[in-house]
Motif scaffolding. Structure first.
Motif, PDB file in Angstrom:
ATOM      1  N   LEU A 140       0.832  -1.205   0.000  1.00 21.86           N
ATOM      2  CA  LEU A 140       0.000   0.000   0.000  1.00 21.86           C
ATOM      3  C   LEU A 140       0.865   1.253   0.000  1.00 21.86           C
ATOM      4  O   LEU A 140       0.658   2.167  -0.811  1.00 21.86           O
ATOM      5  N   VAL A 141       1.848   1.289   0.886  1.00 20.79           N
ATOM      6  CA  VAL A 141       2.703   2.467   1.004  1.00 20.79           C
ATOM      7  C   VAL A 141       3.589   2.639  -0.230  1.00 20.79           C
ATOM      8  O   VAL A 141       3.682   3.731  -0.799  1.00 20.79           O
ATOM      9  N   SER A 142       4.213   1.567  -0.675  1.00 30.92           N
ATOM     10  CA  SER A 142       5.098   1.678  -1.849  1.00 30.92           C
ATOM     11  C   SER A 142       4.298   2.049  -3.098  1.00 30.92           C
ATOM     12  O   SER A 142       4.761   2.840  -3.924  1.00 30.92           O
ATOM     13  N   GLY A 143       3.077   1.518  -3.213  1.00 33.77           N
ATOM     14  CA  GLY A 143       2.239   1.850  -4.363  1.00 33.77           C
ATOM     15  C   GLY A 143       1.811   3.302  -4.360  1.00 33.77           C
ATOM     16  O   GLY A 143       1.747   3.953  -5.411  1.00 33.77           O
ATOM     17  N   ALA A 144       1.515   3.833  -3.171  1.00 30.19           N
ATOM     18  CA  ALA A 144       1.114   5.233  -3.065  1.00 30.19           C
ATOM     19  C   ALA A 144       2.269   6.163  -3.429  1.00 30.19           C
ATOM     20  O   ALA A 144       2.085   7.171  -4.131  1.00 30.19           O
ATOM     21  N   VAL A 145       3.463   5.814  -2.958  1.00 27.54           N
ATOM     22  CA  VAL A 145       4.643   6.630  -3.287  1.00 27.54           C
ATOM     23  C   VAL A 145       4.931   6.560  -4.782  1.00 27.54           C
ATOM     24  O   VAL A 145       5.262   7.569  -5.426  1.00 27.54           O
ATOM     25  N   GLU A 146       4.782   5.381  -5.354  1.00 26.84           N
ATOM     26  CA  GLU A 146       5.009   5.222  -6.794  1.00 26.84           C
ATOM     27  C   GLU A 146       4.009   6.042  -7.598  1.00 26.84           C
ATOM     28  O   GLU A 146       4.359   6.665  -8.600  1.00 26.84           O
ATOM     29  N   ALA A 147       2.759   6.072  -7.140  1.00 26.56           N
ATOM     30  CA  ALA A 147       1.710   6.793  -7.871  1.00 26.56           C
ATOM     31  C   ALA A 147       1.842   8.303  -7.750  1.00 26.56           C
ATOM     32  O   ALA A 147       1.642   9.033  -8.727  1.00 26.56           O
ATOM     33  N   PHE A 148       2.179   8.786  -6.551  1.00 20.83           N
ATOM     34  CA  PHE A 148       2.145  10.227  -6.291  1.00 20.83           C
ATOM     35  C   PHE A 148       3.510  10.849  -6.010  1.00 20.83           C
ATOM     36  O   PHE A 148       3.621  12.056  -5.852  1.00 20.83           O
ATOM     37  N   THR A 154       5.326  10.824  -3.404  1.00 26.37           N
ATOM     38  CA  THR A 154       5.585  11.208  -2.010  1.00 26.37           C
ATOM     39  C   THR A 154       4.511  10.597  -1.132  1.00 26.37           C
ATOM     40  O   THR A 154       3.515  10.071  -1.636  1.00 26.37           O
ATOM     41  N   LEU A 155       4.701  10.659   0.165  1.00 30.52           N
ATOM     42  CA  LEU A 155       3.650  10.318   1.117  1.00 30.52           C
ATOM     43  C   LEU A 155       3.763  11.296   2.271  1.00 30.52           C
ATOM     44  O   LEU A 155       4.736  11.282   3.015  1.00 30.52           O
ATOM     45  N   ASP A 156       2.772  12.150   2.383  1.00 28.49           N
ATOM     46  CA  ASP A 156       2.799  13.204   3.389  1.00 28.49           C
ATOM     47  C   ASP A 156       1.866  12.959   4.565  1.00 28.49           C
ATOM     48  O   ASP A 156       2.087  13.480   5.655  1.00 28.49           O
ATOM     49  N   VAL A 157       0.808  12.168   4.320  1.00 25.60           N
ATOM     50  CA  VAL A 157      -0.230  11.975   5.327  1.00 25.60           C
ATOM     51  C   VAL A 157      -0.670  10.516   5.325  1.00 25.60           C
ATOM     52  O   VAL A 157      -0.916   9.932   4.266  1.00 25.60           O
ATOM     53  N   LEU A 158      -0.768   9.926   6.503  1.00 25.92           N
ATOM     54  CA  LEU A 158      -1.382   8.610   6.663  1.00 25.92           C
ATOM     55  C   LEU A 158      -2.479   8.725   7.710  1.00 25.92           C
ATOM     56  O   LEU A 158      -2.243   9.229   8.809  1.00 25.92           O
ATOM     57  N   VAL A 159      -3.673   8.249   7.362  1.00 25.79           N
ATOM     58  CA  VAL A 159      -4.773   8.185   8.321  1.00 25.79           C
ATOM     59  C   VAL A 159      -5.103   6.719   8.574  1.00 25.79           C
ATOM     60  O   VAL A 159      -5.586   6.022   7.676  1.00 25.79           O
ATOM     61  N   ASN A 160      -4.806   6.251   9.775  1.00 29.72           N
ATOM     62  CA  ASN A 160      -5.121   4.875  10.165  1.00 29.72           C
ATOM     63  C   ASN A 160      -6.549   4.851  10.690  1.00 29.72           C
ATOM     64  O   ASN A 160      -6.802   5.133  11.861  1.00 29.72           O
ATOM     65  N   ASN A 161      -7.476   4.510   9.807  1.00 30.58           N
ATOM     66  CA  ASN A 161      -8.896   4.565  10.132  1.00 30.58           C
ATOM     67  C   ASN A 161      -9.568   3.200  10.137  1.00 30.58           C
ATOM     68  O   ASN A 161     -10.622   3.031  10.747  1.00 30.58           O
ATOM     69  N   ALA A 162      -8.985   2.211   9.467  1.00 33.52           N
ATOM     70  CA  ALA A 162      -9.642   0.908   9.327  1.00 33.52           C
ATOM     71  C   ALA A 162      -9.969   0.301  10.678  1.00 33.52           C
ATOM     72  O   ALA A 162      -9.154   0.353  11.612  1.00 33.52           O
ATOM     73  N   GLY A 163     -11.164  -0.256  10.790  1.00 33.58           N
ATOM     74  CA  GLY A 163     -11.552  -0.864  12.052  1.00 33.58           C
ATOM     75  C   GLY A 163     -12.762  -1.764  11.900  1.00 33.58           C
ATOM     76  O   GLY A 163     -13.493  -1.688  10.913  1.00 33.58           O
ATOM     77  N   GLY A 177       0.829   0.335   9.801  1.00 30.91           N
ATOM     78  CA  GLY A 177       0.725   1.564   9.015  1.00 30.91           C
ATOM     79  C   GLY A 177       1.735   2.607   9.441  1.00 30.91           C
ATOM     80  O   GLY A 177       2.419   3.214   8.609  1.00 30.91           O
ATOM     81  N   ILE A 178       1.837   2.814  10.761  1.00 34.93           N
ATOM     82  CA  ILE A 178       2.807   3.793  11.271  1.00 34.93           C
ATOM     83  C   ILE A 178       4.223   3.401  10.853  1.00 34.93           C
ATOM     84  O   ILE A 178       5.000   4.243  10.391  1.00 34.93           O
ATOM     85  N   ARG A 179       4.545   2.141  11.020  1.00 32.78           N
ATOM     86  CA  ARG A 179       5.906   1.697  10.717  1.00 32.78           C
ATOM     87  C   ARG A 179       6.253   1.888   9.244  1.00 32.78           C
ATOM     88  O   ARG A 179       7.319   2.430   8.915  1.00 32.78           O
ATOM     89  N   ALA A 180       5.356   1.471   8.362  1.00 36.36           N
ATOM     90  CA  ALA A 180       5.639   1.556   6.921  1.00 36.36           C
ATOM     91  C   ALA A 180       5.674   3.006   6.443  1.00 36.36           C
ATOM     92  O   ALA A 180       6.571   3.405   5.680  1.00 36.36           O
ATOM     93  N   ALA A 181       4.704   3.813   6.868  1.00 32.13           N
ATOM     94  CA  ALA A 181       4.660   5.210   6.420  1.00 32.13           C
ATOM     95  C   ALA A 181       5.823   6.012   6.972  1.00 32.13           C
ATOM     96  O   ALA A 181       6.392   6.869   6.277  1.00 32.13           O
ATOM     97  N   SER A 182       6.198   5.748   8.221  1.00 37.38           N
ATOM     98  CA  SER A 182       7.269   6.542   8.832  1.00 37.38           C
ATOM     99  C   SER A 182       8.619   6.286   8.175  1.00 37.38           C
ATOM    100  O   SER A 182       9.500   7.159   8.200  1.00 37.38           O
ATOM    101  N   GLU A 183       8.795   5.111   7.578  1.00 43.65           N
ATOM    102  CA  GLU A 183      10.037   4.838   6.844  1.00 43.65           C
ATOM    103  C   GLU A 183      10.214   5.833   5.704  1.00 43.65           C
ATOM    104  O   GLU A 183      11.320   6.311   5.439  1.00 43.65           O
ATOM    105  N   VAL A 184       9.108   6.137   5.025  1.00 43.40           N
ATOM    106  CA  VAL A 184       9.145   7.119   3.934  1.00 43.40           C
ATOM    107  C   VAL A 184       9.260   8.529   4.490  1.00 43.40           C
ATOM    108  O   VAL A 184      10.083   9.332   4.041  1.00 43.40           O
ATOM    109  N   MET A 185       8.445   8.827   5.478  1.00 42.24           N
ATOM    110  CA  MET A 185       8.366  10.192   6.002  1.00 42.24           C
ATOM    111  C   MET A 185       9.647  10.646   6.682  1.00 42.24           C
ATOM    112  O   MET A 185      10.047  11.806   6.564  1.00 42.24           O
ATOM    113  N   ARG A 186      10.316   9.745   7.391  1.00 40.42           N
ATOM    114  CA  ARG A 186      11.531  10.157   8.097  1.00 40.42           C
ATOM    115  C   ARG A 186      12.641  10.513   7.111  1.00 40.42           C
ATOM    116  O   ARG A 186      13.471  11.382   7.406  1.00 40.42           O
TER     117      ARG A 186
END
Length: 245
Positions: free
Chosen positions: A71-79, A81-90, A119-128
């Protein structure tokens, strides 16, 4: 006036309907490009199509390490960058202590806690690496006050608060902010499945005397995602009409 999130790219999980879809819609309206992720990939694609070219819909199982990484790698490939992650699934699997099965307890804990952590772990790898980013975790007032019949859900949502604060402390010096929102009673298909009596009883405990709308959660997410909240991290914002004060 420049849109709050112009040029930003976001992921929202569990976003094919309800609060997640309202969040994705608000982020697009504020100028972001959004990846709508949902266990139901067809519904995610349909939701994205309704939002136009600024959104894309993908299937994602937030409990799967491989699925979240894709999910994260695909989003970065498409756009780019990744600036925002909302962990909403429940999910919910409500039952009294006596009747709740171990499987129902574990399912709720896994989706909410493991899903948010992955989600936090994968997104933060890009964001950091970018030295910027905003992660927003959707908790619940159930995690603050506890709800009968929801020992699993209340525990999971309380855990998200602790996880938010720990991650915020780890990531702050990388320019990555991590905050949480605790919605109260919000008018969604999930809450409208409550009995009329239970719904009315809950509504009566709210000082504002009404349920909230998904858009009222989405507006707070847009704020936390934007530079308006640039000095906020580790915060837990209650969006509950005053319930649980």
């Amino acid at each position: 006036m420049t849109a709050l999130l112009e040029g930003r790219a976001a992921i929202v999980t569990g976003a094919a309907q309800g609060i997640g879809l309202a969040i994705a819609t608000a982020l697009v309206e504020h100028g972001a490009r959004v990846t709508i992720a949902d266990l139901d990939g067809d519904k995610a694609a349909a939701a994205a199509a309704a939002l136009g070219g600024a959104a894309r819909g993908v299937a994602c199982d937030v409990t799967s390490e491989e699925s979240v990484a894709a999910l994260v790698s695909g989003a970065v490939e498409a756009f780019g960058t990744l600036d925002v992650l909302v962990n909403n699934a429940g999910i919910t699997r409500d039952a009294s202590l006596r009747k709740m099965t171990l499987a129902d307890f574990q399912a709720v804990i896994t989706v909410h806690l493991q899903g948010t952590w992955l989600g936090i772990r994968a997104a933060s790898e890009v964001m950091r690496e970018q030295k910027r980013g905003s992660i927003i975790n959707i908790s619940s007032m159930s995690g603050k006050v506890g709800n009968p019949g929801q020992t699993n859900y209340s525990a999971a949502k309380a855990g998200i608060v602790g996880m938010t604060k720990a991650a915020a402390k780890e990531l702050a010096h990388h320019g990555v902010r991590v905050n949480a929102i605790q919605p109260g009673l919000i008018r969604t298909p999930m809450t409208e499945a409550m009995s009329p009596e239970a719904y009315a009883a809950t509504e009566a405990t709210i000082p504002m005397r009404r349920a909230g709308e998904p858009d009222e959660i989405a507006g707070v997410v847009a704020f936390l995602a934007s530079d308006l909240a640039s000095y906020m991290t580790g915060a837990v914002l209650e969006v509950s009409g005053g319930r649980g004060m």
